[in-house]
Design a protein around this motif. Structure first.
Motif, PDB file in Angstrom:
ATOM      1  N   ILE A 157       0.840  -1.112   0.018  1.00 35.52           N
ATOM      2  CA  ILE A 157       0.117  -0.078   0.054  1.00 35.52           C
ATOM      3  C   ILE A 157       0.938   1.227   0.053  1.00 35.52           C
ATOM      4  O   ILE A 157       1.659   1.434   0.955  1.00 35.52           O
ATOM      5  CB  ILE A 157      -0.829  -0.087   1.218  1.00 35.52           C
ATOM      6  N   GLU A 158       0.395   2.310  -0.728  1.00 37.08           N
ATOM      7  CA  GLU A 158       1.459   3.454  -0.933  1.00 37.08           C
ATOM      8  C   GLU A 158       1.149   4.311   0.139  1.00 37.08           C
ATOM      9  O   GLU A 158      -0.177   4.388   0.396  1.00 37.08           O
ATOM     10  CB  GLU A 158       1.136   4.118  -2.333  1.00 37.08           C
ATOM     11  N   ARG A 159       1.841   5.155   0.489  1.00 39.71           N
ATOM     12  CA  ARG A 159       1.447   6.138   1.585  1.00 39.71           C
ATOM     13  C   ARG A 159       0.507   7.389   1.261  1.00 39.71           C
ATOM     14  O   ARG A 159       0.717   7.627   0.119  1.00 39.71           O
ATOM     15  CB  ARG A 159       2.776   6.821   2.264  1.00 39.71           C
ATOM     16  N   VAL A 160      -0.399   7.621   2.075  1.00 47.15           N
ATOM     17  CA  VAL A 160      -1.366   8.550   1.415  1.00 47.15           C
ATOM     18  C   VAL A 160      -1.509   9.803   2.664  1.00 47.15           C
ATOM     19  O   VAL A 160      -1.712   9.495   3.628  1.00 47.15           O
ATOM     20  CB  VAL A 160      -2.706   7.918   1.214  1.00 47.15           C
ATOM     21  N   GLU A 161      -1.269  10.838   2.250  1.00 45.64           N
ATOM     22  CA  GLU A 161      -1.285  11.999   2.848  1.00 45.64           C
ATOM     23  C   GLU A 161      -2.643  12.781   2.888  1.00 45.64           C
ATOM     24  O   GLU A 161      -2.967  13.255   1.846  1.00 45.64           O
ATOM     25  CB  GLU A 161       0.050  13.003   2.662  1.00 45.64           C
TER      26      GLU A 161
END
Length: 48
Positions: free
Chosen positions: A5-9
């Protein structure tokens, strides 16, 4: 195999814009001209 999972800000608040003086802007631009420095590196160093 699944992808990580990619980091989401998520920005939830209203942040005040930082105002830079002319002297601060000149100093930041001068830093980008130093050997080995990039615009993106200077921006990260100063939180821009």
């Amino acid at each position: 195999m699944s992808k990580p999972i990619e980091r989401v800000e998520i920005i939830t608040g209203i942040q005040r814009r930082r105002r830079y003086t002319a002297a601060e802007k000149v100093r930041l631009v001068e830093q980008t001209m130093q050997p080995g420095m990039t615009v993106s590196e200077v921006a990260r160093l100063h939180g821009v």
